[in-house]
Design a protein around this motif. Sequence first.
Motif, PDB file in Angstrom:
ATOM      1  N   UNK A  10       0.757  -1.220  -0.136  1.00 48.29           N
ATOM      2  CA  UNK A  10       0.104   0.093  -0.161  1.00 48.29           C
ATOM      3  C   UNK A  10       0.723   1.163  -0.073  1.00 48.29           C
ATOM      4  N   UNK A  11       1.949   1.434   0.776  1.00 48.18           N
ATOM      5  CA  UNK A  11       2.809   2.459   0.763  1.00 48.18           C
ATOM      6  C   UNK A  11       3.676   2.584  -0.494  1.00 48.18           C
ATOM      7  N   UNK A  12       3.922   1.561  -1.134  1.00 46.32           N
ATOM      8  CA  UNK A  12       4.515   1.670  -2.460  1.00 46.32           C
ATOM      9  C   UNK A  12       3.488   2.203  -3.459  1.00 46.32           C
ATOM     10  N   UNK A  13       2.402   1.971  -3.441  1.00 50.92           N
ATOM     11  CA  UNK A  13       1.338   2.359  -4.245  1.00 50.92           C
ATOM     12  C   UNK A  13       0.992   3.849  -4.153  1.00 50.92           C
ATOM     13  N   UNK A  14       1.099   4.267  -2.910  1.00 52.17           N
ATOM     14  CA  UNK A  14       1.000   5.770  -2.591  1.00 52.17           C
ATOM     15  C   UNK A  14       2.405   6.596  -3.014  1.00 52.17           C
ATOM     16  N   UNK A  15       3.418   6.083  -3.136  1.00 53.22           N
ATOM     17  CA  UNK A  15       4.509   6.725  -3.548  1.00 53.22           C
ATOM     18  C   UNK A  15       4.539   6.680  -5.098  1.00 53.22           C
ATOM     19  N   UNK A  16       4.505   5.571  -5.707  1.00 51.86           N
ATOM     20  CA  UNK A  16       4.314   5.381  -6.960  1.00 51.86           C
ATOM     21  C   UNK A  16       3.144   5.659  -7.955  1.00 51.86           C
ATOM     22  N   UNK A  17       1.947   5.565  -7.398  1.00 50.39           N
ATOM     23  CA  UNK A  17       0.846   6.146  -7.783  1.00 50.39           C
ATOM     24  C   UNK A  17       0.329   5.359  -8.951  1.00 50.39           C
ATOM     25  N   UNK A  18       0.305   6.100 -10.392  1.00 48.97           N
ATOM     26  CA  UNK A  18      -0.067   5.369 -11.404  1.00 48.97           C
ATOM     27  C   UNK A  18       0.749   4.250 -11.893  1.00 48.97           C
ATOM     28  N   UNK A  19       2.353   4.264 -11.579  1.00 52.53           N
ATOM     29  CA  UNK A  19       2.946   3.306 -11.901  1.00 52.53           C
ATOM     30  C   UNK A  19       2.883   1.962 -11.195  1.00 52.53           C
ATOM     31  N   UNK A  20       2.132   1.933  -9.991  1.00 50.25           N
ATOM     32  CA  UNK A  20       1.849   0.855  -9.170  1.00 50.25           C
ATOM     33  C   UNK A  20       0.734   0.093 -10.033  1.00 50.25           C
ATOM     34  N   UNK A  21       0.664  -1.247 -10.177  1.00 53.37           N
ATOM     35  CA  UNK A  21      -0.488  -1.715 -10.764  1.00 53.37           C
ATOM     36  C   UNK A  21      -1.780  -1.949 -10.008  1.00 53.37           C
ATOM     37  N   UNK A  22      -1.551  -1.696  -8.598  1.00 50.79           N
ATOM     38  CA  UNK A  22      -2.876  -1.853  -7.904  1.00 50.79           C
ATOM     39  C   UNK A  22      -3.576  -0.409  -7.611  1.00 50.79           C
ATOM     40  N   UNK A  23      -2.840   0.561  -7.662  1.00 51.80           N
ATOM     41  CA  UNK A  23      -2.912   1.794  -7.630  1.00 51.80           C
ATOM     42  C   UNK A  23      -4.707   2.133  -8.129  1.00 51.80           C
ATOM     43  N   UNK A  24      -4.539   2.189  -9.403  1.00 50.05           N
ATOM     44  CA  UNK A  24      -5.655   2.378 -10.408  1.00 50.05           C
ATOM     45  C   UNK A  24      -6.858   1.572  -9.898  1.00 50.05           C
ATOM     46  N   UNK A  25      -6.554   0.470  -9.643  1.00 53.83           N
ATOM     47  CA  UNK A  25      -7.580  -0.425  -9.360  1.00 53.83           C
ATOM     48  C   UNK A  25      -8.236   0.097  -8.370  1.00 53.83           C
ATOM     49  N   UNK A  26      -7.467   0.133  -6.894  1.00 52.74           N
ATOM     50  CA  UNK A  26      -8.084   0.683  -5.539  1.00 52.74           C
ATOM     51  C   UNK A  26      -8.703   1.987  -6.026  1.00 52.74           C
ATOM     52  N   UNK A  27      -8.422   2.848  -6.899  1.00 51.71           N
ATOM     53  CA  UNK A  27      -8.858   4.187  -7.261  1.00 51.71           C
ATOM     54  C   UNK A  27     -10.290   3.913  -7.624  1.00 51.71           C
ATOM     55  N   UNK A  28     -10.397   3.028  -8.659  1.00 51.11           N
ATOM     56  CA  UNK A  28     -11.509   2.848  -9.285  1.00 51.11           C
ATOM     57  C   UNK A  28     -12.702   2.199  -8.214  1.00 51.11           C
ATOM     58  N   UNK A  29     -12.011   1.374  -7.420  1.00 51.30           N
ATOM     59  CA  UNK A  29     -12.902   0.712  -6.274  1.00 51.30           C
ATOM     60  C   UNK A  29     -13.424   1.874  -5.398  1.00 51.30           C
ATOM     61  N   UNK A  30     -12.609   2.791  -5.074  1.00 54.05           N
ATOM     62  CA  UNK A  30     -13.009   3.986  -4.258  1.00 54.05           C
ATOM     63  C   UNK A  30     -13.987   4.620  -4.857  1.00 54.05           C
ATOM     64  N   UNK A  31     -13.972   4.983  -6.143  1.00 57.40           N
ATOM     65  CA  UNK A  31     -14.743   6.012  -6.785  1.00 57.40           C
ATOM     66  C   UNK A  31     -16.193   5.412  -7.033  1.00 57.40           C
ATOM     67  N   UNK A  32     -16.250   4.027  -7.078  1.00 58.22           N
ATOM     68  CA  UNK A  32     -17.616   3.216  -7.353  1.00 58.22           C
ATOM     69  C   UNK A  32     -17.996   3.168  -6.000  1.00 58.22           C
ATOM     70  N   UNK A  33     -17.497   2.990  -4.899  1.00 53.50           N
ATOM     71  CA  UNK A  33     -18.029   2.763  -3.622  1.00 53.50           C
ATOM     72  C   UNK A  33     -18.475   3.954  -3.045  1.00 53.50           C
TER      73      UNK A  33
END
Length: 509
Positions: A63-86
């Motif tokens: 999770x920390x790596x995703x916050x640092x890398x943001x769009x470069x992290x494979x899970x960041x965009x997926x979690x972003x979509x998850x948040x936006x939907x919920x």
Amino acid sequence: MKVLYFESSESNPNEEAPAVDWHLLSELHDNVISVKTEKFMETFMYSNQLFRIGIDQEMAKDCFTSLQSRHDHPKFNAVLEFMATECRIQRDQVLSSISTYSDGQFGGLVNNISREEELYHPLVTLFTYINSFFRFNLSGGTRGWDHQKVKTDPHQNPGSFLQRRFVVTNKKEGVFSSHIKDDPQPLPGLCLMLGPAPSASTNHTESGDSYWKNVKVPIGVTLKDQFDAETAYQMAHCARAIRVEQFDRNVVFTVLFSKRRCWVCHWNAASCHMAEFDVHENPLTFIQVIGRFASMSPASLGYDVRFSNAGRVLANEGIRTVLKVFPAPAKPFLGEVLASDDAADPIKVDLLVETPMFAARGLLFSRFTRVWEGREVRDETQWLTGPIRVVKQNWANAERISEAFLYYQAEDIPSVAKVLGSQVGEGTANHHREIAQHDVLGVYQIVVPAAQPSQDESDVIEEAFLFERREVTPSLNERVLVRMVFEKKGRSIFTGQIPIQVLSSKILA
């Protein structure tokens, strides 16, 4: 250092009088123990799920790596979509609100923050991202933590499962159940609350009220980087409110954040243990703490699973509450006894929780006696019920004589109530039995400096109190959870007309 002033109460607190600041604060003296962070988390946050420590640590790193890398992290965009939907908001809006981590700090938690209110939105957004990251990766993004099998009356519609969410509760008051006489009390700045998912289709109607029964973890916010009398009282106030409201909860967690520091507290009926760390210097610990709260089972959060629907995860407010009491032989003294659910045939009682016969308000570290009546459940499958029973529950002093033992000794006396079964459950000492002296950093005590005159024109001198950590050995008055099931309900003491009748009704009750 800021000195707080508290006026002494004119009378002792009782079951009806409102809580007084000084009485609640004075309970904290010698009962708040500071513990090393790693040991605190292992002992209190993972006590019955030690296998999860390694899993959560790896997830916190990811999770920390995703916050640092943001769009470069494979899970960041997926979690972003998850948040936006919920949350039913635009993806770009979610993206812009998530704090970045650079130059050794979460920028959104320190930059341009001059008031407590300015921390609410950055914190709750970051919490929500961590919550979503853990939930998405633990369940594949398909369902929340609260989906579990809950036994209920088959003739009742349990309703949908509720979900935990981090919400801003600043300037809101928490409402208590109708049978609790306390007025609504202020909620902290943020809370981990239980409620319907924004995207779920439920019959739940938003009334605008916030209820203490739905508060899972209260989260205070301060600009001060120290745990003093004011912040300690705020956390104690929240812990007490939850213990008053949530009858099915044995322990309570509270959290306090400043721009740099985090304090996590574990409250039981006898004491408070606390861990403190720097959020920016220990980002993995910070993420792991928030992620753990987002994914804890009701039992790990302190709910007693002997109650059906423990944690109140079902939307139907009218769902029945069945308590299982596992009878065991009563010993003369309570002692420090581990919980035991070994009885093959537990006593099951469908409690009338909304109309308790007695509920002591207590303060923070107290017996918290509750008495309910309800019908014994003979067959859960067909939902066959039997006669009315009475259940008494309290956190008794671990060194006292067993009340159930005395009842059993007097069972041949006609005027003494008959106990069908009793259970000595978990003890507060068992919560922290793994904490060694070298794990303790200190104990908080009230320090009374030289008397200072009040600035009030009346020239009345008030006492000043500081709350400081001292290097002393903890000495706690431990308690154990005791439940007794009585054969029937006795007469009210108020029905007695002469002394012998009052005594008889008191014995029967």
